[in-house]
Enzyme design. Structure first.
Site: not given
Ligand code: PEP
Length: 254
Positions: A11, A94, A96, A170, A209
């Site tokens: 990210k 994604h 985000e 996240g 996560s």
């Molecule tokens: C991601 O950004 O694709 C993601 C899965 O983040 P995290 O592992 O921090 O949940």
């Protein structure tokens, strides 16, 4: 099916200097883990320097996003040709990007076309919000995201899909194996209906996560072809450890 895949999405974290340090801290160990495709998605400004660092290693690089137009007045964007100089992969859709930057399924569809036109391997992210899951819309949401993103593409060869429930990204609250398997089974059924044999071959990753404590459990699932890792990919020791666990579990299951 190809090798299992581990992808680290950094990210918007780390300067170029910090990114180079992180790659240096993980590259030799990662390189030595066999039979797993290892892809790093650093911030795009660091790609060129990192490409030199991982040259001739088994680590592959990807961009976190790209624009669908070839070139022009798109301030702040990067094109597929720019990505292609250092990367063989691109992350598209994604959550985000969809949520914070208002990317539509149509935008993602155009980006997928650009990836294919430039022979960049796309990882298409799909995922439902908590509200959508709780109101029983998961199946429909994911099917729509997949269908719209791939609409009118000449082929789905080299497509990889990442199932990333928005509520698990996240948050430290990974989806349970049951939820992931049930969801992936439905995605697979949909792909087979849409694309027949080609749909059977599309690898489906899980993201949300993922960490050192759950990588082995996910690796034991025959439904999960790879892991997309955010936060834990910024910690060299954690990322090496979960990559090793996932690779070993997959190898034992063969
Ligand atoms: C991601 O950004 O694709 C993601 C899965 O983040 P995290 O592992 O921090 O949940």
């Amino acid at each position: 099916m190809g090798n299992p895949i581990i992808a680290g999405n950094w990210k918007m974290n780390g300067t170029i200097t910090e990114s180079l340090r992180l790659v240096s801290d993980m590259k030799d160990e990662l390189h030595r883990i066999p039979r797993v495709t290892k892809i790093l998605f650093p911030p795009s400004v660091a790609l060129s320097s990192i490409a030199n660092l991982v040259y001739a290693s088994s680590i592959e690089l990807g961009a976190q996003n790209m624009h669908y137009e070839v070139s022009g007045a798109f301030t702040g964007e990067i094109s597929a040709a720019m990505v292609k100089e250092n990367c063989s992969w691109v992350l598209l859709g994604h959550s985000e990007r969809r949520g914070l930057f208002h990317e539509s399924d149509e935008d993602i569809n155009r980006k997928l076309s650009a990836a294919y036109a430039n022979r960049i391997n796309p990882i298409l992210c799909v995922g439902e919000s908590l509200e959508q899951r709780e109101s029983g819309q998961t199946q429909e949401v994911l099917r729509q995201q997949l269908a719209k993103a791939t609409s009118d593409l000449p082929s789905i060869n080299n497509l990889t899909v990442a199932y990333e429930p928005v509520w698990a990204i996240g948050t430290g609250k990974a989806a349970t194996l049951n939820v992931v398997e049930e969801t992936l089974a439905d995605l697979r059924a949909f792909m087979e209906t849409e694309w027949g044999d080609d749909g059977r071959g599309v690898p489906i990753m899980y993201g949300g996560s993922v960490n050192e404590a759950n990588a082995t459990a996910f690796g034991q699932s025959p439904y999960i072809a790879g892991l997309l890792v955010g936060g834990a990919s910024l910690d060299a020791a954690a990322f090496i450890s979960l990559t090793r666990q996932f690779a070993e579990t997959k190898t034992q299951a063969e």
